[in-house]
Motif scaffolding. Structure first.
Motif, PDB file in Angstrom:
ATOM      1  N   ASP A  62     -54.348 -82.491  32.042  1.00  0.00           N
ATOM      2  CA  ASP A  62     -53.293 -83.509  32.062  1.00  0.00           C
ATOM      3  C   ASP A  62     -52.100 -82.897  31.338  1.00  0.00           C
ATOM      4  O   ASP A  62     -52.125 -82.726  30.120  1.00  0.00           O
ATOM      5  N   ASP A  63     -51.053 -82.544  32.091  1.00  0.00           N
ATOM      6  CA  ASP A  63     -49.902 -81.869  31.496  1.00  0.00           C
ATOM      7  C   ASP A  63     -49.184 -82.734  30.463  1.00  0.00           C
ATOM      8  O   ASP A  63     -48.657 -82.206  29.484  1.00  0.00           O
ATOM      9  N   ARG A  64     -49.164 -84.048  30.637  1.00  0.00           N
ATOM     10  CA  ARG A  64     -48.530 -84.921  29.647  1.00  0.00           C
ATOM     11  C   ARG A  64     -49.289 -84.875  28.321  1.00  0.00           C
ATOM     12  O   ARG A  64     -48.691 -84.749  27.251  1.00  0.00           O
ATOM     13  N   ARG A  65     -50.591 -84.981  28.408  1.00  0.00           N
ATOM     14  CA  ARG A  65     -51.431 -84.919  27.209  1.00  0.00           C
ATOM     15  C   ARG A  65     -51.299 -83.544  26.547  1.00  0.00           C
ATOM     16  O   ARG A  65     -51.172 -83.437  25.331  1.00  0.00           O
ATOM     17  N   TYR A  66     -51.290 -82.486  27.376  1.00  0.00           N
ATOM     18  CA  TYR A  66     -51.161 -81.121  26.858  1.00  0.00           C
ATOM     19  C   TYR A  66     -49.823 -80.945  26.139  1.00  0.00           C
ATOM     20  O   TYR A  66     -49.765 -80.426  25.035  1.00  0.00           O
ATOM     21  N   ALA A  67     -48.736 -81.385  26.786  1.00  0.00           N
ATOM     22  CA  ALA A  67     -47.399 -81.206  26.218  1.00  0.00           C
ATOM     23  C   ALA A  67     -47.262 -81.973  24.899  1.00  0.00           C
ATOM     24  O   ALA A  67     -46.691 -81.461  23.934  1.00  0.00           O
ATOM     25  N   THR A  68     -47.788 -83.176  24.833  1.00  0.00           N
ATOM     26  CA  THR A  68     -47.715 -83.972  23.604  1.00  0.00           C
ATOM     27  C   THR A  68     -48.476 -83.289  22.473  1.00  0.00           C
ATOM     28  O   THR A  68     -47.977 -83.203  21.342  1.00  0.00           O
ATOM     29  N   ALA A  69     -49.664 -82.775  22.772  1.00  0.00           N
ATOM     30  CA  ALA A  69     -50.458 -82.073  21.752  1.00  0.00           C
ATOM     31  C   ALA A  69     -49.758 -80.782  21.324  1.00  0.00           C
ATOM     32  O   ALA A  69     -49.707 -80.452  20.140  1.00  0.00           O
ATOM     33  N   PHE A  70     -49.185 -80.060  22.282  1.00  0.00           N
ATOM     34  CA  PHE A  70     -48.494 -78.796  22.000  1.00  0.00           C
ATOM     35  C   PHE A  70     -47.289 -79.043  21.097  1.00  0.00           C
ATOM     36  O   PHE A  70     -47.090 -78.338  20.109  1.00  0.00           O
ATOM     37  N   VAL A  71     -46.503 -80.059  21.427  1.00  0.00           N
ATOM     38  CA  VAL A  71     -45.317 -80.387  20.628  1.00  0.00           C
ATOM     39  C   VAL A  71     -45.722 -80.759  19.207  1.00  0.00           C
ATOM     40  O   VAL A  71     -45.128 -80.275  18.239  1.00  0.00           O
ATOM     41  N   GLY A  72     -46.728 -81.592  19.073  1.00  0.00           N
ATOM     42  CA  GLY A  72     -47.173 -82.005  17.743  1.00  0.00           C
ATOM     43  C   GLY A  72     -47.654 -80.826  16.914  1.00  0.00           C
ATOM     44  O   GLY A  72     -47.308 -80.689  15.736  1.00  0.00           O
ATOM     45  N   GLU A  73     -48.434 -79.954  17.528  1.00  0.00           N
ATOM     46  CA  GLU A  73     -48.965 -78.792  16.811  1.00  0.00           C
ATOM     47  C   GLU A  73     -47.853 -77.827  16.407  1.00  0.00           C
ATOM     48  O   GLU A  73     -47.783 -77.393  15.261  1.00  0.00           O
ATOM     49  N   LYS A  74     -46.982 -77.484  17.333  1.00  0.00           N
ATOM     50  CA  LYS A  74     -45.927 -76.514  17.037  1.00  0.00           C
ATOM     51  C   LYS A  74     -44.901 -77.073  16.067  1.00  0.00           C
ATOM     52  O   LYS A  74     -44.315 -76.340  15.282  1.00  0.00           O
ATOM     53  N   CYS A  75     -44.702 -78.356  16.105  1.00  0.00           N
ATOM     54  CA  CYS A  75     -43.741 -78.986  15.196  1.00  0.00           C
ATOM     55  C   CYS A  75     -44.297 -79.051  13.779  1.00  0.00           C
ATOM     56  O   CYS A  75     -43.640 -78.643  12.829  1.00  0.00           O
ATOM     57  N   ARG A  76     -45.515 -79.552  13.642  1.00  0.00           N
ATOM     58  CA  ARG A  76     -46.112 -79.740  12.312  1.00  0.00           C
ATOM     59  C   ARG A  76     -46.635 -78.447  11.706  1.00  0.00           C
ATOM     60  O   ARG A  76     -46.379 -78.167  10.540  1.00  0.00           O
ATOM     61  N   LEU A  77     -47.382 -77.669  12.468  1.00  0.00           N
ATOM     62  CA  LEU A  77     -48.059 -76.508  11.896  1.00  0.00           C
ATOM     63  C   LEU A  77     -47.215 -75.241  11.909  1.00  0.00           C
ATOM     64  O   LEU A  77     -47.233 -74.470  10.959  1.00  0.00           O
ATOM     65  N   SER A  78     -46.479 -75.005  12.998  1.00  0.00           N
ATOM     66  CA  SER A  78     -45.703 -73.768  13.107  1.00  0.00           C
ATOM     67  C   SER A  78     -44.239 -73.956  12.745  1.00  0.00           C
ATOM     68  O   SER A  78     -43.516 -72.972  12.625  1.00  0.00           O
ATOM     69  N   ILE A  99     -41.837 -82.284  29.626  1.00  0.00           N
ATOM     70  CA  ILE A  99     -41.406 -81.634  28.387  1.00  0.00           C
ATOM     71  C   ILE A  99     -40.487 -82.560  27.598  1.00  0.00           C
ATOM     72  O   ILE A  99     -40.669 -82.764  26.397  1.00  0.00           O
ATOM     73  N   GLU A 100     -39.503 -83.118  28.275  1.00  0.00           N
ATOM     74  CA  GLU A 100     -38.543 -84.002  27.594  1.00  0.00           C
ATOM     75  C   GLU A 100     -39.246 -85.227  27.012  1.00  0.00           C
ATOM     76  O   GLU A 100     -38.939 -85.653  25.902  1.00  0.00           O
ATOM     77  N   GLU A 101     -40.181 -85.772  27.764  1.00  0.00           N
ATOM     78  CA  GLU A 101     -40.942 -86.933  27.283  1.00  0.00           C
ATOM     79  C   GLU A 101     -41.727 -86.567  26.020  1.00  0.00           C
ATOM     80  O   GLU A 101     -41.756 -87.329  25.055  1.00  0.00           O
ATOM     81  N   ALA A 102     -42.342 -85.401  26.010  1.00  0.00           N
ATOM     82  CA  ALA A 102     -43.119 -84.960  24.842  1.00  0.00           C
ATOM     83  C   ALA A 102     -42.213 -84.666  23.647  1.00  0.00           C
ATOM     84  O   ALA A 102     -42.571 -84.952  22.501  1.00  0.00           O
ATOM     85  N   LEU A 103     -41.024 -84.109  23.906  1.00  0.00           N
ATOM     86  CA  LEU A 103     -40.102 -83.790  22.814  1.00  0.00           C
ATOM     87  C   LEU A 103     -39.569 -85.043  22.133  1.00  0.00           C
ATOM     88  O   LEU A 103     -39.164 -85.001  20.966  1.00  0.00           O
TER      89      LEU A 103
END
Length: 172
Positions: A62-78, A99-103
């Protein structure tokens, strides 16, 4: 002596489906990740699309779920900025509207705070012969994290506690 190349491991469509189901059950994968893996396994493109559609239908991908998890991880951890996150997701072949929705899930205040902390840490570890050189190094560092110019400039100015007098860069 030439190095021996490991032959590409090919998989049948059934093997590819089973392998992707196992991978997706363990961690989030984007549809671009799945396509790349199937290309590497030598799965024909028409079969790869059928497999991908089945994985999406059964919610392994699920690209929406993936993008949301990716954004959260890269924002908080990296501590990546939106520009760097956006480019990474585009390389993963995630659709721009996803992408825009996740951002939009990023909290701007906490993101600015993380940037300020990163700038302060970098300033403590950086040697510079002038305030102009320090400002330049900090600006480059902040921009390399993927933050926009205005946010980086604000964080650097806040850290250095002086307006940008030596630099003739003007924002429009």
């Amino acid at each position: 002596m030439e190095p021996t190349l490991k032959p590409k491991r090919t998989k049948s469509p059934e093997q590819a489906l089973a392998a992707l189901m196992r991978l997706c059950a363990r961690s989030e994968k984007s549809s671009g990740d799945a396509r790349r893996l199937m290309r590497g396994w030598g799965v024909p493109p028409e079969e790869a699309e059928k497999i991908l559609q089945r994985l999406i239908k059964e919610r392994f991908i699920d690209d929406r779920r993936y993008a949301t998890a990716f954004v959260g991880e890269k924002c908080r951890l990296s501590c990546w900025g939106t520009y760097k996150i956006r480019m990474a997701l585009r390389r993963k072949e995630v659709a721009d509207e996803v992408i825009e929705e996740a951002l939009h899930t990023i909290d701007p205040a906490s993101n600015r705070e993380r940037l300020s902390e990163k700038i302060a840490r970098k300033a403590r570890l950086t040697k510079a012969s002038s305030s102009y050189e320090m400002r330049t190094k900090l600006m480059r560092y902040g921009l390399s994290l993927g933050f926009d110019f205005e946010a980086v400039s604000e964080a650097v100015n806040q850290h250095l506690k002086t307006p940008n007098e030596e630099c003739d860069i003007h924002t429009v």
